[in-house]
Design an enzyme around this catalytic site. Structure first.
Site, PDB file in Angstrom:
ATOM      1  N   GLY A   1       0.752  -1.230   0.097  1.00  0.00           N
ATOM      2  CA  GLY A   1       0.016   0.086   0.020  1.00  0.00           C
ATOM      3  C   GLY A   1       0.842   1.323  -0.040  1.00  0.00           C
ATOM      4  O   GLY A   1       2.058   1.213  -0.178  1.00  0.00           O
TER       5      GLY A   1
ATOM      6  N   HIS B   1       3.929   1.658  -8.090  1.00  0.00           N
ATOM      7  CA  HIS B   1       2.947   0.715  -8.142  1.00  0.00           C
ATOM      8  C   HIS B   1       2.372   0.589  -9.347  1.00  0.00           C
ATOM      9  O   HIS B   1       1.996  -0.582  -9.856  1.00  0.00           O
ATOM     10  CB  HIS B   1       2.119   0.559  -6.726  1.00  0.00           C
ATOM     11  CG  HIS B   1       3.001   0.583  -5.470  1.00  0.00           C
ATOM     12  ND1 HIS B   1       3.266   1.732  -4.724  1.00  0.00           N
ATOM     13  CD2 HIS B   1       3.591  -0.533  -4.914  1.00  0.00           C
ATOM     14  CE1 HIS B   1       3.999   1.440  -3.568  1.00  0.00           C
ATOM     15  NE2 HIS B   1       4.128   0.243  -3.717  1.00  0.00           N
TER      16      HIS B   1
ATOM     17  N   GLN C   1       7.924  -9.087   8.119  1.00  0.00           N
ATOM     18  CA  GLN C   1       9.167  -8.665   7.486  1.00  0.00           C
ATOM     19  C   GLN C   1       9.824  -7.506   7.998  1.00  0.00           C
ATOM     20  O   GLN C   1      10.770  -7.095   7.435  1.00  0.00           O
ATOM     21  CB  GLN C   1       8.840  -8.424   5.975  1.00  0.00           C
ATOM     22  CG  GLN C   1       8.088  -7.270   5.423  1.00  0.00           C
ATOM     23  CD  GLN C   1       7.754  -7.145   4.018  1.00  0.00           C
ATOM     24  OE1 GLN C   1       6.837  -8.063   3.383  1.00  0.00           O
ATOM     25  NE2 GLN C   1       8.293  -6.275   3.298  1.00  0.00           N
TER      26      GLN C   1
ATOM     27  N   GLY D   1       8.828  -5.138  -9.016  1.00  0.00           N
ATOM     28  CA  GLY D   1       9.640  -3.866  -9.247  1.00  0.00           C
ATOM     29  C   GLY D   1      11.163  -4.180  -9.272  1.00  0.00           C
ATOM     30  O   GLY D   1      11.717  -4.847  -8.116  1.00  0.00           O
TER      31      GLY D   1
ATOM     32  N   LYS E   1      13.124  -1.898  -8.416  1.00  0.00           N
ATOM     33  CA  LYS E   1      13.523  -1.071  -7.346  1.00  0.00           C
ATOM     34  C   LYS E   1      14.009  -2.073  -6.150  1.00  0.00           C
ATOM     35  O   LYS E   1      15.018  -1.336  -5.506  1.00  0.00           O
ATOM     36  CB  LYS E   1      12.174  -0.295  -6.867  1.00  0.00           C
ATOM     37  CG  LYS E   1      12.448   0.360  -5.592  1.00  0.00           C
ATOM     38  CD  LYS E   1      13.036   1.385  -5.618  1.00  0.00           C
ATOM     39  CE  LYS E   1      13.280   2.060  -4.020  1.00  0.00           C
ATOM     40  NZ  LYS E   1      12.723   1.480  -2.924  1.00  0.00           N
ATOM     41  N   ASP E   2      13.390  -2.955  -6.013  1.00  0.00           N
ATOM     42  CA  ASP E   2      13.770  -3.881  -4.776  1.00  0.00           C
ATOM     43  C   ASP E   2      14.506  -5.140  -5.388  1.00  0.00           C
ATOM     44  O   ASP E   2      13.902  -6.294  -5.550  1.00  0.00           O
ATOM     45  CB  ASP E   2      12.525  -4.421  -3.937  1.00  0.00           C
ATOM     46  CG  ASP E   2      11.805  -3.140  -3.351  1.00  0.00           C
ATOM     47  OD1 ASP E   2      12.459  -2.667  -2.132  1.00  0.00           O
ATOM     48  OD2 ASP E   2      10.805  -2.654  -3.886  1.00  0.00           O
TER      49      ASP E   2
ATOM     50  N   ILE F   1      10.472   3.259 -11.534  1.00  0.00           N
ATOM     51  CA  ILE F   1       9.827   4.636 -11.730  1.00  0.00           C
ATOM     52  C   ILE F   1      10.350   5.883 -10.881  1.00  0.00           C
ATOM     53  O   ILE F   1      10.590   5.396  -9.620  1.00  0.00           O
ATOM     54  CB  ILE F   1       8.108   4.403 -11.553  1.00  0.00           C
ATOM     55  CG1 ILE F   1       7.754   3.394 -12.390  1.00  0.00           C
ATOM     56  CG2 ILE F   1       7.548   6.140 -12.043  1.00  0.00           C
ATOM     57  CD1 ILE F   1       8.141   3.579 -13.670  1.00  0.00           C
TER      58      ILE F   1
ATOM     59  N   SER G   1       7.406   4.231  -1.148  1.00  0.00           N
ATOM     60  CA  SER G   1       6.329   4.524  -0.066  1.00  0.00           C
ATOM     61  C   SER G   1       6.851   5.329   1.056  1.00  0.00           C
ATOM     62  O   SER G   1       6.260   6.346   1.778  1.00  0.00           O
ATOM     63  CB  SER G   1       5.626   3.354   0.496  1.00  0.00           C
ATOM     64  OG  SER G   1       5.124   2.585  -0.476  1.00  0.00           O
TER      65      SER G   1
HETATM   66  P1  AMP Z   1       5.789  -2.357  -1.725  1.00  0.00           P
HETATM   67  O1  AMP Z   1       4.716  -1.866  -1.419  1.00  0.00           O
HETATM   68  O2  AMP Z   1       6.834  -1.173  -1.254  1.00  0.00           O
HETATM   69  O3  AMP Z   1       6.017  -3.660  -1.128  1.00  0.00           O
HETATM   70  O4  AMP Z   1       6.136  -2.470  -3.177  1.00  0.00           O
HETATM   71  C1  AMP Z   1       5.557  -3.263  -3.993  1.00  0.00           C
HETATM   72  C2  AMP Z   1       5.876  -3.412  -5.400  1.00  0.00           C
HETATM   73  O5  AMP Z   1       6.104  -2.244  -6.291  1.00  0.00           O
HETATM   74  C3  AMP Z   1       7.358  -4.378  -5.312  1.00  0.00           C
HETATM   75  O6  AMP Z   1       7.603  -5.195  -6.408  1.00  0.00           O
HETATM   76  C4  AMP Z   1       8.240  -3.271  -5.495  1.00  0.00           C
HETATM   77  O7  AMP Z   1       9.521  -3.583  -5.961  1.00  0.00           O
HETATM   78  C5  AMP Z   1       7.529  -2.264  -6.561  1.00  0.00           C
HETATM   79  N1  AMP Z   1       8.050  -0.727  -6.479  1.00  0.00           N
HETATM   80  C6  AMP Z   1       8.216   0.024  -5.435  1.00  0.00           C
HETATM   81  N2  AMP Z   1       8.710   1.046  -5.982  1.00  0.00           N
HETATM   82  C7  AMP Z   1       8.560   1.168  -7.248  1.00  0.00           C
HETATM   83  C8  AMP Z   1       9.185   2.018  -8.191  1.00  0.00           C
HETATM   84  N3  AMP Z   1       9.758   3.352  -7.912  1.00  0.00           N
HETATM   85  N4  AMP Z   1       9.195   1.680  -9.556  1.00  0.00           N
HETATM   86  C9  AMP Z   1       8.807   0.498  -9.932  1.00  0.00           C
HETATM   87  N5  AMP Z   1       8.362  -0.481  -8.977  1.00  0.00           N
HETATM   88  C10 AMP Z   1       8.239  -0.219  -7.665  1.00  0.00           C
END
Ligand code: AMP
Length: 282
Positions: free
Chosen positions: A33, A39, A63, A150, A152-153, A179, A189
């Site tokens: 979220g 996202h 986590q 993503g 990103k991670d 992004i 987030s």
């Molecule tokens: P999170 O809500 O932080 O657990 O992220 C959920 C998914 O969104 C994960 O697969 C992240 O790698 C992806 N995500 C988070 N930030 C970005 C971003 N800036 N660009 C692309 N994907 C992202």
């Protein structure tokens, strides 16, 4: 079409089975979220190649190794629902903890082959075990044709690609590009903890990776790495946890870049108290 919201896996799973029996492909986007354009890009990728897009929002307690980090994780749920609805997400799984981990369970334990102890794992013990446990449960509920993650991670992606290949071979794992905000800061987030000036300043992380990438073609790799690390550490309010070159396959550190194997720069930098992750595939 209005997005359907499920809070119970006992209702979501059989519903997805029915869609699958009708031949509809399922794309899955797991999130915690506090959604942003990063996202949304995953939702868009899913919509472009799957008939049905399922998103989950669950702030996974297993986590977090720091209870105060879990407590202050942002939860703007009404705004998240509107964003998903506007992006054309078909189904949202929005469970309580009890639905994901019945009877106080913690999910399955996986051998993550040491990947869980490197980099992010070194400063967050148990973090990736928690990520693997929750994504295993979510994949068991949804059995998607495609799982969108993503870049990103990158470490999380690397671990989950391995988990899916072994345990959910019918699911294709798709890595989606990072992004960024206008000045280069990777969207996250956690960025809401930075003000506008700090966000612009944090764009230096991306610029420094670019710089180190260029240096890596003219200098020995350890020198390119040190120059990048030192220039970030020299910025006011910045403290580098790691900044280095790794093999894309297993995130092991590289000492030489000879172009024979895919590589990346990975970094974690604390900027004014906020830990920011970024990376660049070379
Ligand atoms: P999170 O809500 O932080 O657990 O992220 C959920 C998914 O969104 C994960 O697969 C992240 O790698 C992806 N995500 C988070 N930030 C970005 C971003 N800036 N660009 C692309 N994907 C992202």
């Amino acid at each position: 079409m209005t997005m359907q919201i499920f809070t119970k896996r006992a209702e979501l799973s059989p519903y997805l089975d029915t869609l699958r029996e009708r031949g509809q492909s399922i794309g899955f986007v797991p999130t915690m979220g506090a959604l942003h354009r990063g996202h949304m890009s995953l939702v868009e990728r899913s919509r472009a190649s799957c008939a049905i897009t399922v998103c989950s929002i669950f702030v996974n307690p297993t986590q977090f190794n720091d209870p105060s980090d879990l407590a202050r994780y942002p939860r703007p749920i009404e705004q998240d629902i509107s964003m998903l609805q506007a992006a054309g997400c078909d189904i949202l799984y929005l469970p309580e903890t009890e639905d994901v981990y019945p009877e106080g369970g913690q999910g399955r334990t996986f051998d993550l082959k040491g990947l869980d102890r490197l980099w992010e794992g070194a400063s967050r013990p148990g973090h990736f075990a928690g990520v693997a446990a929750v994504v295993d449960i979510l994949l068991d509920i949804t059995h998607p044709d495609k799982l969108f993650l993503g870049q990103k991670d990158l470490q999380q992606y690397t671990i989950l690609r391995q988990l899916a290949a072994t345990n959910y071979p019918a699911t294709e794992v798709v890595m989606c590009p990072i992004i960024r905000e206008a000045h280069g800061l990777a969207m996250s987030s956690r960025n809401i903890r930075l003000n506008a000036a700090q966000r612009i300043h944090a764009g230096s992380i991306h610029a420094t990776m670019e710089y180190a990438r260029i240096l890596s073609s003219i200098l020995p790799l350890p020198e390119a790495r040190e120059t990048g690390r030192n220039s970030l550490n020299g910025l006011p309010g910045f403290s580098v946890d790691y900044f280095t070159f790794v093999r894309l396959a297993d995130l092991s550190e590289l000492e030489v870049l000879d172009g024979t194997e895919p590589a990346a720069i990975i970094t974690a930098v604390i900027v004014d108290g906020v830990r920011l992750l970024d990376n660049m595939v070379l």
